[in-house]
Write an enzyme that holds these catalytic residues in place. Structure first.
Site, PDB file in Angstrom:
ATOM      1  N   THR A 201       0.833  -1.092   0.285  1.00  0.00           N
ATOM      2  CA  THR A 201       0.137   0.176  -0.255  1.00  0.00           C
ATOM      3  C   THR A 201       1.031   1.909   0.084  1.00  0.00           C
ATOM      4  O   THR A 201       2.501   1.382   0.228  1.00  0.00           O
ATOM      5  CB  THR A 201      -1.061   0.089   1.150  1.00  0.00           C
ATOM      6  OG1 THR A 201      -1.248   1.092   1.543  1.00  0.00           O
ATOM      7  CG2 THR A 201      -0.367  -0.269   2.569  1.00  0.00           C
ATOM      8  N   ASP A 202      -0.019   2.408  -0.466  1.00  0.00           N
ATOM      9  CA  ASP A 202       1.461   3.521  -0.340  1.00  0.00           C
ATOM     10  C   ASP A 202       1.322   3.988   1.180  1.00  0.00           C
ATOM     11  O   ASP A 202       1.749   5.051   1.547  1.00  0.00           O
ATOM     12  CB  ASP A 202       0.344   4.724  -1.422  1.00  0.00           C
ATOM     13  CG  ASP A 202      -1.163   4.720  -0.944  1.00  0.00           C
ATOM     14  OD1 ASP A 202      -1.763   4.703  -0.144  1.00  0.00           O
ATOM     15  OD2 ASP A 202      -2.222   5.517  -1.705  1.00  0.00           O
ATOM     16  N   GLU A 203       0.322   3.577   1.796  1.00  0.00           N
ATOM     17  CA  GLU A 203       0.437   4.213   3.482  1.00  0.00           C
ATOM     18  C   GLU A 203       1.898   3.952   4.082  1.00  0.00           C
ATOM     19  O   GLU A 203       1.696   4.503   5.178  1.00  0.00           O
ATOM     20  CB  GLU A 203      -0.738   4.096   4.338  1.00  0.00           C
ATOM     21  CG  GLU A 203      -1.921   3.572   3.773  1.00  0.00           C
ATOM     22  CD  GLU A 203      -3.354   3.090   4.689  1.00  0.00           C
ATOM     23  OE1 GLU A 203      -2.985   3.636   5.450  1.00  0.00           O
ATOM     24  OE2 GLU A 203      -4.245   3.346   4.525  1.00  0.00           O
TER      25      GLU A 203
ATOM     26  N   TYR B  45      -1.452  -0.826  11.028  1.00  0.00           N
ATOM     27  CA  TYR B  45      -1.310  -1.031   9.898  1.00  0.00           C
ATOM     28  C   TYR B  45      -0.634  -0.728   8.692  1.00  0.00           C
ATOM     29  O   TYR B  45      -0.008  -1.841   8.468  1.00  0.00           O
ATOM     30  CB  TYR B  45      -3.290  -1.114   9.195  1.00  0.00           C
ATOM     31  CG  TYR B  45      -3.234  -0.945   7.946  1.00  0.00           C
ATOM     32  CD1 TYR B  45      -2.871  -2.554   7.214  1.00  0.00           C
ATOM     33  CD2 TYR B  45      -3.078  -0.218   6.922  1.00  0.00           C
ATOM     34  CE1 TYR B  45      -3.702  -2.783   5.926  1.00  0.00           C
ATOM     35  CE2 TYR B  45      -3.070  -0.335   5.738  1.00  0.00           C
ATOM     36  CZ  TYR B  45      -2.951  -2.034   5.121  1.00  0.00           C
ATOM     37  OH  TYR B  45      -3.527  -2.015   3.844  1.00  0.00           O
TER      38      TYR B  45
ATOM     39  N   LYS C 141       2.984  -3.432   7.459  1.00  0.00           N
ATOM     40  CA  LYS C 141       2.882  -3.694   5.739  1.00  0.00           C
ATOM     41  C   LYS C 141       3.987  -3.056   5.749  1.00  0.00           C
ATOM     42  O   LYS C 141       5.007  -4.174   4.944  1.00  0.00           O
ATOM     43  CB  LYS C 141       1.629  -2.719   5.637  1.00  0.00           C
ATOM     44  CG  LYS C 141      -0.082  -2.926   5.087  1.00  0.00           C
ATOM     45  CD  LYS C 141       0.286  -4.897   3.919  1.00  0.00           C
ATOM     46  CE  LYS C 141       0.156  -4.652   2.960  1.00  0.00           C
ATOM     47  NZ  LYS C 141       0.127  -6.202   2.301  1.00  0.00           N
TER      48      LYS C 141
HETATM   49  P1  NAD Z   1      -9.593  -7.550   2.238  1.00  0.00           P
HETATM   50  O1  NAD Z   1      -9.889  -7.608   4.432  1.00  0.00           O
HETATM   51  O2  NAD Z   1     -10.510  -7.181   1.755  1.00  0.00           O
HETATM   52  O3  NAD Z   1      -9.437  -8.894   1.953  1.00  0.00           O
HETATM   53  C1  NAD Z   1      -8.527  -9.857   2.576  1.00  0.00           C
HETATM   54  C2  NAD Z   1      -7.967 -11.147   2.772  1.00  0.00           C
HETATM   55  O4  NAD Z   1      -7.370 -11.889   3.253  1.00  0.00           O
HETATM   56  C3  NAD Z   1      -9.549 -11.847   3.820  1.00  0.00           C
HETATM   57  O5  NAD Z   1      -9.993 -12.553   2.612  1.00  0.00           O
HETATM   58  C4  NAD Z   1      -9.496 -12.315   4.813  1.00  0.00           C
HETATM   59  O6  NAD Z   1      -9.730 -13.918   4.998  1.00  0.00           O
HETATM   60  C5  NAD Z   1      -7.945 -13.193   4.125  1.00  0.00           C
HETATM   61  N1  NAD Z   1      -6.865 -13.372   5.677  1.00  0.00           N
HETATM   62  C6  NAD Z   1      -6.580 -12.351   6.084  1.00  0.00           C
HETATM   63  N2  NAD Z   1      -6.236 -13.264   7.414  1.00  0.00           N
HETATM   64  C7  NAD Z   1      -5.862 -13.891   7.185  1.00  0.00           C
HETATM   65  C8  NAD Z   1      -4.634 -14.973   7.147  1.00  0.00           C
HETATM   66  N3  NAD Z   1      -4.431 -14.982   8.241  1.00  0.00           N
HETATM   67  N4  NAD Z   1      -4.606 -16.147   6.346  1.00  0.00           N
HETATM   68  C9  NAD Z   1      -5.368 -16.207   4.849  1.00  0.00           C
HETATM   69  N5  NAD Z   1      -6.054 -15.427   4.569  1.00  0.00           N
HETATM   70  C10 NAD Z   1      -6.627 -13.969   5.364  1.00  0.00           C
HETATM   71  O7  NAD Z   1      -8.488  -6.554   2.190  1.00  0.00           O
HETATM   72  P2  NAD Z   1      -7.688  -6.005   0.300  1.00  0.00           P
HETATM   73  O8  NAD Z   1      -8.465  -4.709   0.618  1.00  0.00           O
HETATM   74  O9  NAD Z   1      -8.676  -6.913  -0.625  1.00  0.00           O
HETATM   75  O10 NAD Z   1      -6.718  -5.969   0.698  1.00  0.00           O
HETATM   76  C11 NAD Z   1      -5.724  -6.893  -0.044  1.00  0.00           C
HETATM   77  C12 NAD Z   1      -4.271  -6.786  -0.229  1.00  0.00           C
HETATM   78  O11 NAD Z   1      -4.402  -5.838  -0.674  1.00  0.00           O
HETATM   79  C13 NAD Z   1      -3.550  -6.532   1.964  1.00  0.00           C
HETATM   80  O12 NAD Z   1      -2.318  -6.497   1.524  1.00  0.00           O
HETATM   81  C14 NAD Z   1      -3.751  -4.671   1.529  1.00  0.00           C
HETATM   82  O13 NAD Z   1      -2.469  -4.419   3.053  1.00  0.00           O
HETATM   83  C15 NAD Z   1      -3.201  -4.225  -0.119  1.00  0.00           C
HETATM   84  N6  NAD Z   1      -4.073  -3.350  -0.754  1.00  0.00           N
HETATM   85  C16 NAD Z   1      -5.322  -2.761   0.178  1.00  0.00           C
HETATM   86  C17 NAD Z   1      -5.953  -1.563  -0.732  1.00  0.00           C
HETATM   87  C18 NAD Z   1      -7.346  -0.754  -0.035  1.00  0.00           C
HETATM   88  O14 NAD Z   1      -7.572  -0.093  -0.796  1.00  0.00           O
HETATM   89  N7  NAD Z   1      -8.088  -1.805  -0.364  1.00  0.00           N
HETATM   90  C19 NAD Z   1      -4.783  -1.099  -1.221  1.00  0.00           C
HETATM   91  C20 NAD Z   1      -2.938  -0.922  -1.693  1.00  0.00           C
HETATM   92  C21 NAD Z   1      -2.750  -2.186  -1.036  1.00  0.00           C
HETATM   93  O1  TDX Z   2     -17.032   6.422   7.158  1.00  0.00           O
HETATM   94  C1  TDX Z   2     -15.947   6.312   7.071  1.00  0.00           C
HETATM   95  N1  TDX Z   2     -15.312   7.294   7.036  1.00  0.00           N
HETATM   96  C2  TDX Z   2     -14.325   8.414   6.935  1.00  0.00           C
HETATM   97  O2  TDX Z   2     -14.505   9.356   6.345  1.00  0.00           O
HETATM   98  C3  TDX Z   2     -14.411   6.282   6.918  1.00  0.00           C
HETATM   99  C4  TDX Z   2     -14.650   4.398   7.180  1.00  0.00           C
HETATM  100  C5  TDX Z   2     -13.660   6.079   6.442  1.00  0.00           C
HETATM  101  N2  TDX Z   2     -13.382   7.289   6.299  1.00  0.00           N
HETATM  102  C6  TDX Z   2     -11.826   8.177   5.244  1.00  0.00           C
HETATM  103  C7  TDX Z   2     -10.819   7.880   6.529  1.00  0.00           C
HETATM  104  C8  TDX Z   2     -10.250   8.002   4.866  1.00  0.00           C
HETATM  105  O3  TDX Z   2      -9.630   8.915   5.200  1.00  0.00           O
HETATM  106  O4  TDX Z   2     -12.424   7.388   3.965  1.00  0.00           O
HETATM  107  C9  TDX Z   2     -10.727   7.275   3.599  1.00  0.00           C
HETATM  108  C10 TDX Z   2     -10.495   6.556   3.798  1.00  0.00           C
HETATM  109  O5  TDX Z   2     -10.463   5.108   4.677  1.00  0.00           O
HETATM  110  P1  TDX Z   2     -10.739   3.728   5.303  1.00  0.00           P
HETATM  111  O6  TDX Z   2     -11.689   3.112   3.337  1.00  0.00           O
HETATM  112  O7  TDX Z   2     -10.954   3.509   5.629  1.00  0.00           O
HETATM  113  O8  TDX Z   2      -9.458   3.507   3.729  1.00  0.00           O
HETATM  114  P2  TDX Z   2      -7.994   4.005   4.637  1.00  0.00           P
HETATM  115  O9  TDX Z   2      -7.705   4.374   5.610  1.00  0.00           O
HETATM  116  O10 TDX Z   2      -7.622   5.167   3.512  1.00  0.00           O
HETATM  117  O11 TDX Z   2      -7.211   2.644   3.466  1.00  0.00           O
HETATM  118  C11 TDX Z   2      -6.957   2.059   2.890  1.00  0.00           C
HETATM  119  O12 TDX Z   2      -6.542   2.230   1.313  1.00  0.00           O
HETATM  120  C12 TDX Z   2      -5.405   2.019   1.583  1.00  0.00           C
HETATM  121  C13 TDX Z   2      -6.878   0.582   2.290  1.00  0.00           C
HETATM  122  O13 TDX Z   2      -8.238   0.066   3.527  1.00  0.00           O
HETATM  123  C14 TDX Z   2      -5.961   0.241   3.035  1.00  0.00           C
HETATM  124  O14 TDX Z   2      -6.059  -1.200   2.870  1.00  0.00           O
HETATM  125  C15 TDX Z   2      -5.187   0.133   2.026  1.00  0.00           C
HETATM  126  O15 TDX Z   2      -4.177  -0.014   2.079  1.00  0.00           O
END
Ligand code: NAD
Ligand code: TDX
Length: 332
Positions: free
Chosen positions: A121-123, A148, A152
């Site tokens: 992630t960019d975080e 988190y 990462k």
């Molecule tokens: P998500 O929470 O929707 O999915 C995570 C999945 O991993 C779930 O299916 C969960 O059951 C599984 N999991 C959790 N712990 C586990 C374990 N110990 N063993 C096997 N499986 C396990 O997450 P997501 O949003 O799909 O994110 C996927 C990946 O992408 C993560 O590595 C996250 O850091 C990265 N990422 C997410 C975002 C975003 O915007 N959501 C952005 C950049 C990177």
């Molecule tokens: O109800 C809400 N109201 C609100 O204002 C929620 C759930 C979030 N927010 C804000 C917090 C953040 O500034 O919105 C923005 C996005 O929030 P999230 O969806 O929780 O994402 P963020 O914390 O930015 O992280 C996401 O992007 C990077 C993913 O959850 C991560 O897994 C990924 O690494």
């Protein structure tokens, strides 16, 4: 043709990746997923049995990981605890899955000399000021803010060490905020869409000036396929689609697209340590691998996502009440 082992394939990005990989390549896919609260087996319904298999288990289970890695060619590691707010309430599973789970995979790909791609992630780079002209690049120093993002960041550094010290054939990608179908309703965009569908006002943290750099999940996953195909070993690629928007504007757009007044939302408690702005410079993946986003228009992508949640209530309804009960405890 390669045999892919996709960890976390029952989650949001992983399940979309599996569908894209089965559609756009001739790879076979095995998903390894622990089906935590964030995993959903139904997100993988209807996939072809001759090219797709599902294994329920944890990336922290060294024996299972070793056996699965041995019979695949490429590991694509999505599995993680992924929600910042949860990491502030209880960091423990983040340390286990994100750090120990990555360690077990790295040891297995090292033993069996398999190709490894790490999803991050960019975080990990911390946050930017609103008026900073710079964006994150592959050389920005790591500076994570939450449990988190720290977990990462730690897992990324493990990958780099295993590449350098043990010759693991690994690549990394760090992507910005994804949106699209099958995203858990704890996350910002699906939470607000499903609130509006339930007649509940959307919830904005603090003043809502925080900026996220939105990308369609299929654009992220197409870049991952490109990296697996032709990325250079040991390299990191930043993935982003020039999608910077502040949270307030996103909530207003959701309300407008759903036929509500743009100001029909509530301000709720801010997230402790809330990162102000993320922004990605994706020049490297574009110039080196020729990747370009196919869904550059956020508004039409958001409208399609709203339609998806409108027509898939059976998918999100079972998790909605428990998610909101968790938020109620922190006044969010
Ligand atoms: P998500 O929470 O929707 O999915 C995570 C999945 O991993 C779930 O299916 C969960 O059951 C599984 N999991 C959790 N712990 C586990 C374990 N110990 N063993 C096997 N499986 C396990 O997450 P997501 O949003 O799909 O994110 C996927 C990946 O992408 C993560 O590595 C996250 O850091 C990265 N990422 C997410 C975002 C975003 O915007 N959501 C952005 C950049 C990177
Ligand atoms: O109800 C809400 N109201 C609100 O204002 C929620 C759930 C979030 N927010 C804000 C917090 C953040 O500034 O919105 C923005 C996005 O929030 P999230 O969806 O929780 O994402 P963020 O914390 O930015 O992280 C996401 O992007 C990077 C993913 O959850 C991560 O897994 C990924 O690494």
């Amino acid at each position: 043709m390669a045999r892919l082992l996709v960890t976390g394939g029952a989650g949001f990005i992983g399940s979309n990746f599996v569908r894209l990989a089965l559609t756009e390549t001739d790879h076979t896919v095995t998903v390894l997923d622990a089906l935590t609260y964030a995993g959903n087996r139904t997100s993988l319904d209807g996939l072809p049995a001759n090219r797709f298999a599902f294994v329920e288990g944890s990336v922290c289970d060294a024996g299972l990981v070793d056996e699965l890695v041995q019979r695949h060619d490429v590991v694509v590691h999505f599995a993680a605890e992924s929600h910042n707010d949860n990491s502030l309430n209880d960091p423990s599973p983040f340390i286990q899955t994100n750090l120990v789970g990555t360690y077990e995979l790295l040891q297995a790909v090292r033993r069996h000399e398999r190709r490894y791609h790490h999803i991050s992630t960019d975080e990990v780079y911390g946050d930017l000021e609103l008026d900073d002209p710079e964006r994150f690049t592959e050389t920005t120093p790591y500076n994570p803010s939450s449990p988190y993002s720290a977990s990462k960041a730690g897992s990324d550094l493990l990958v780099r060490a295993w590449v350098r010290s043990f010759g693991v054939q690994g690549t990394l990608s760090n992507c910005s905020n994804n949106y699209g179908p099958y995203q858990h309703v704890e996350k910002f965009i699906p939470r607000q869409i499903t609130n509006v569908l339930d007649g509940v006002r959307p919830k904005l943290y603090g003043a809502g000036l925080n900026v996220r750099d939105w990308i369609h999940v299929d654009d992220h996953n197409a870049a991952v396929l490109d990296i697996i195909d032709s990325g250079r070993i040991g390299e990191t690629y930043l993935i982003g689609a020039d999608g910077e928007k502040d949270n307030k504007s996103v909530i207003e757009l959701i309300l407008t697209l759903m036929g509500q007044p743009a100001d029909a939302y509530d301000h709720v408690n801010d997230r402790p340590g809330h990162d102000l702005r993320y922004a990605i410079d994706s020049t490297k993946v574009r110039t080196e691998l020729g990747w370009e986003p196919r869904y550059p228009d956020f508004e039409s992508g958001l409208a399609a996502t709203i339609d998806w949640y409108r027509t898939h209530e059976d998918w999100w309804r079972p998790m909605k009440a428990a998610t909101e009960a968790k938020y109620a405890k922190t006044g969010q």
